[in-house]
Design a protein around this motif. Structure first.
Motif, PDB file in Angstrom:
ATOM      1  N   SER A 246       0.651  -1.294   0.447  1.00  0.00           N
ATOM      2  CA  SER A 246       0.103  -0.102   0.107  1.00  0.00           C
ATOM      3  C   SER A 246       0.781   1.432  -0.180  1.00  0.00           C
ATOM      4  CB  SER A 246      -0.735  -0.293   1.695  1.00  0.00           C
ATOM      5  OG  SER A 246      -0.378   0.115   2.341  1.00  0.00           O
ATOM      6  N   SER A 247       1.857   1.354  -0.093  1.00  0.00           N
ATOM      7  CA  SER A 247       2.858   2.680   0.262  1.00  0.00           C
ATOM      8  C   SER A 247       2.669   3.257  -0.926  1.00  0.00           C
ATOM      9  CB  SER A 247       4.136   1.878   0.450  1.00  0.00           C
ATOM     10  OG  SER A 247       4.236   1.642   2.435  1.00  0.00           O
ATOM     11  N   PRO A 248       2.916   4.538  -1.119  1.00  0.00           N
ATOM     12  CA  PRO A 248       3.235   4.915  -2.255  1.00  0.00           C
ATOM     13  C   PRO A 248       4.240   4.831  -3.459  1.00  0.00           C
ATOM     14  CG  PRO A 248       2.827   6.787  -0.260  1.00  0.00           C
ATOM     15  CD  PRO A 248       2.679   5.544  -0.202  1.00  0.00           C
ATOM     16  N   THR A 249       3.780   4.709  -4.847  1.00  0.00           N
ATOM     17  CA  THR A 249       4.492   4.031  -6.032  1.00  0.00           C
ATOM     18  C   THR A 249       5.489   5.319  -6.268  1.00  0.00           C
ATOM     19  OG1 THR A 249       2.849   3.812  -7.540  1.00  0.00           O
ATOM     20  CG2 THR A 249       3.049   2.392  -6.252  1.00  0.00           C
ATOM     21  N   ASP A 250       5.007   5.980  -6.195  1.00  0.00           N
ATOM     22  CA  ASP A 250       5.586   7.232  -6.889  1.00  0.00           C
ATOM     23  C   ASP A 250       7.024   7.771  -5.851  1.00  0.00           C
ATOM     24  OD1 ASP A 250       4.034   8.764  -4.752  1.00  0.00           O
ATOM     25  OD2 ASP A 250       3.774  10.182  -5.711  1.00  0.00           O
ATOM     26  N   LYS A 251       6.701   7.417  -4.120  1.00  0.00           N
ATOM     27  CA  LYS A 251       7.682   7.350  -3.686  1.00  0.00           C
ATOM     28  C   LYS A 251       9.176   6.201  -3.094  1.00  0.00           C
ATOM     29  CE  LYS A 251       5.787  11.225  -2.024  1.00  0.00           C
ATOM     30  NZ  LYS A 251       5.914  12.742  -2.243  1.00  0.00           N
ATOM     31  N   VAL A 252      10.302   7.204  -3.516  1.00  0.00           N
ATOM     32  CA  VAL A 252      11.553   5.898  -3.571  1.00  0.00           C
ATOM     33  C   VAL A 252      11.782   4.901  -2.097  1.00  0.00           C
ATOM     34  CG1 VAL A 252      14.146   6.284  -3.957  1.00  0.00           C
ATOM     35  CG2 VAL A 252      13.098   7.640  -5.397  1.00  0.00           C
ATOM     36  N   ALA A 253      11.578   5.723  -1.271  1.00  0.00           N
ATOM     37  CA  ALA A 253      11.065   5.561   0.278  1.00  0.00           C
ATOM     38  C   ALA A 253      10.460   6.158   1.072  1.00  0.00           C
ATOM     39  CB  ALA A 253      13.079   5.763   1.075  1.00  0.00           C
ATOM     40  N   VAL A 254       9.784   5.392   1.914  1.00  0.00           N
ATOM     41  CA  VAL A 254       8.481   5.873   2.528  1.00  0.00           C
ATOM     42  C   VAL A 254       8.720   4.804   3.829  1.00  0.00           C
ATOM     43  CG1 VAL A 254       6.022   5.506   2.995  1.00  0.00           C
ATOM     44  CG2 VAL A 254       7.143   6.095   0.877  1.00  0.00           C
ATOM     45  N   ALA A 255       8.494   6.028   5.011  1.00  0.00           N
ATOM     46  CA  ALA A 255       9.150   5.420   6.195  1.00  0.00           C
ATOM     47  C   ALA A 255       7.559   5.002   7.284  1.00  0.00           C
ATOM     48  CB  ALA A 255       9.425   5.473   7.428  1.00  0.00           C
TER      49      ALA A 255
END
Length: 629
Positions: free
Chosen positions: A588-597
């Protein structure tokens, strides 16, 4: 008959070893029946006493064992020289670990003054140790213990288990205080291991002896011969800088082993000097009116010259056994250093024996050592460890400590590298540890598997001494695994941890200072404050690596770091099988972000953040004063 030391001949009111052997022989020949009968009774009683079992599956009452242990240690604190108790002084890292844990608890409870006081005591102790002769100022690393109360004259043996644990507590102290003094000492230890204690295949050796001959033509070994210096030798090597160096390290013509009456009671080091910093660099530079950087640079040059001169001396014997448990302790420190040291200011200057190695180099050391264990000391078919390796794996099977310490190291390796294979192996080894050592009825782990009939008693060790106990480390491992793995297996890990701690409840209440790490484990279970940081994205990207660095820039002993790349099939397969919550975070993490915490407390999560600054704000930036008291 038993004892810790017997002289060769009768002396000092003690029977010599030959006398002991004669008496044993006489007793066996004249009283054999009585000895066998009493021996059987003793073994039965010891077996019953040492194979402790729990009355329930969990601790009966909520107790703040960490606070109790911390108070007991504080009552024994030495305000003059640091450390706990008096001579001989051993660096018992488990004590520092627990004190740091308590300081974090107090800080989280808005009791920062109390927390700061603990950190100041720890800082004073660690600074005193690093300035003392127990620290090898020329080659790095620490000796086994000091014979006096001021950390000056050591027993010169160097043990791997000390280096691994000490590096970790200096790393933790750097994370809390942000003072590069502590990160430099950690580097000093790790560089010593890299230079002198690691084999060509990455294996980490066990120890260096205390004794060595003074010259190539000598035959009699002397304690510390490799490490001590006369004033004349320092003059010859250093020339113009000799006076500055001798003042800083308290080098005297008559020898400097006179600080304490306990330093050299038999006058073995008359005329010799054990390098010892009586004052810190800042105060010494100020007194001479020299810039601190210039003064530190001169000392570094001097240390390097003396180190090179020392290299021409006959070295102490290297114990090149590769012990799995001790390698585990060292692997953990190298892995953690690879991330924690990224928080050092970019302008940090290093002076010999510390070198400015890239932090990621330490991760390579950790991984290479772990691969050596897997390739050479682990049987992939039976999933069992051997205890050690020298010219081949030993016939001795792995003990509890070997499994527990290695599992702990693998968890650190996974959390620091993000490589799922280390976590897979940790889970596999935990299953084998349970199969071999777990007391499914009484709780806790035996030290041995019970398969060797020559071992008369299966003990459950709980004492956290020079090395932590296998049960303490296992309890923490189980809690860490339960925070990573979901479902029934997570509950299994947690249940086993609860049962283990219940076994030692009486000891935790009555002698908490003997079980400092187990006190921490009990607290980890009692307080539902475990934090999960789930980092999702491209693990090879700079953005992702920066986010990992932010996590490790803060001290939190109750945290798991989970790295997952949604495009990595092995990652996704593991989490699909072992934790659906983490899998869903990745999906579910945004696919347009290189890294999500995702920062979560028992998987109740804050809104995800996608940049280092936002992640840093979730942890806070508070630091603690490290001034001594």
């Amino acid at each position: 008959m038993g004892g810790t030391y017997f002289p060769p001949e009768d002396n000092y009111g003690r029977p010599g070893f030959k006398m002991v052997l004669r008496k044993v022989k006489e007793a066996w020949e004249s009283k054999r029946g009585m000895l066998e009968k009493s021996g059987t009774l003793v073994i039965e009683q010891l077996s019953e006493a040492l194979s402790a079992a729990a009355c329930s599956w969990r601790l009966s009452d909520a107790h703040d064992f960490v606070n109790l242990c911390s108070e007991q240690l504080s009552n024994r604190y030495d305000p003059k020289f640091g450390g706990f108790l008096t001579a001989p002084k051993f660096p018992r890292p488990v004590e520092i670990c627990t004190m740091l844990y308590e300081s974090k608890k107090l800080s989280d409870q808005d009791r920062k003054v109390e927390g700061n006081k603990i950190v100041q005591r720890i800082s004073h102790s660690l600074q005193s140790m690093a300035r003392g002769g127990i620290h090898d100022h020329l080659g790095g690393g620490f000796h086994r213990y000091s014979v006096d109360e001021c950390w000056h004259v050591p027993h010169f043996e160097k043990m791997l288990y000390d280096q691994g644990q000490l590096a970790n507590i200096y790393l933790d102290s750097f994370t809390i205080t942000k003072d590069v003094f502590y990160s430099s000492v950690a580097r000093d230890i790790l560089e010593y291991l890299r230079r002198d204690m690691i084999g060509e295949e990455g294996q980490i050796f066990s120890a260096e002896d205390a004794d060595s001959v003074e010259t190539e033509n000598s035959f009699i070994k002397k304690e510390g011969a490799f490490y001590v210096w006369t004033s004349k030798e320092v003059d010859e090597v250093l020339g113009d800088h000799a006076d500055l160096f001798k003042t800083h390290y308290y080098v005297k013509v008559s020898g400097n082993c006179d600080i304490s009456s306990k330093s050299d009671p038999h006058h073995e080091f008359k005329g010799q000097n054990v390098l010892f910093e009586s004052k810190d660099v800042l105060s010494c530079a100020s007194k001479l009116g020299v810039a601190v950087d210039e003064y530190a640079h001169i000392l570094g040059i001097c240390r390097k010259k003396l180190f090179e001169a020392r290299c021409h001396r006959p070295r102490p014997h290297l114990d090149d056994k590769v012990i799995v448990s001790w390698n585990g302790l060292a692997i953990s420190s190298f892995a953690r250093a690879s991330k924690i040291l990224e928080a050092e200011p970019k302008e940090t200057k290093f002076h010999f024996p510390v070198v400015g190695s890239e932090a990621n180099d330490y991760l390579e050391v950790a991984e290479k050592a772990a691969l050596f264990i897997k390739d050479k000391v682990y049987d992939a078919k039976t999933k069992r460890l051997h205890h050690c390796f020298r010219n081949g794996p030993s016939k001795t099977p792995g003990f509890l400590d070997d499994y527990a310490f290695l599992i702990s190291a693998l968890l650190d390796l996974y959390e620091c590298s993000g490589k799922i294979n280390w976590l897979v192996w940790a889970v596999e080894l935990q299953g084998k540890q349970d199969e071999l050592f777990l007391d499914t009825e009484g709780g806790g782990y035996f030290n041995t598997s019970g398969e060797d009939p020559s071992i008369l008693i299966r003990m459950k060790e709980d004492y956290d001494g020079a090395e932590p106990s296998g049960n303490s480390i296992s309890a923490i491992n189980l809690i860490r695994l339960s925070s990573l793995i979901g479902g029934r297996l997570s509950e299994h890990y947690k249940s086993n941890a609860e049962h283990l701690l219940a076994v030692f409840e009486k000891r935790l209440k009555e002698q908490s200072m003997a079980l400092p790490l187990m006190c921490c484990a009990a607290d980890m279970l009692a307080v539902p404050s475990w934090q999960q940081v789930v980092l999702v994205g491209d693990k090879s990207s700079m953005e992702f690596k920066e986010m990992v660095g932010v996590v490790y820039a803060t001290y939190c002993p109750t945290r798991s770091v989970i790295q997952i790349d949604p495009k990595n099939a092995q990652d996704m397969e593991f989490w699909e099988m072992n934790n659906q919550n983490i899998l869903q975070m990745a999906k579910s993490s945004p696919t347009d972000k290189v890294a999500v915490a995702h920062v979560c407390q028992n998987f109740v999560c804050n809104a995800p953040v996608a940049d280092p600054k936002s992640l840093r704000s979730l942890f806070g930036r508070s630091t603690v004063s490290a001034s001594t008291v």
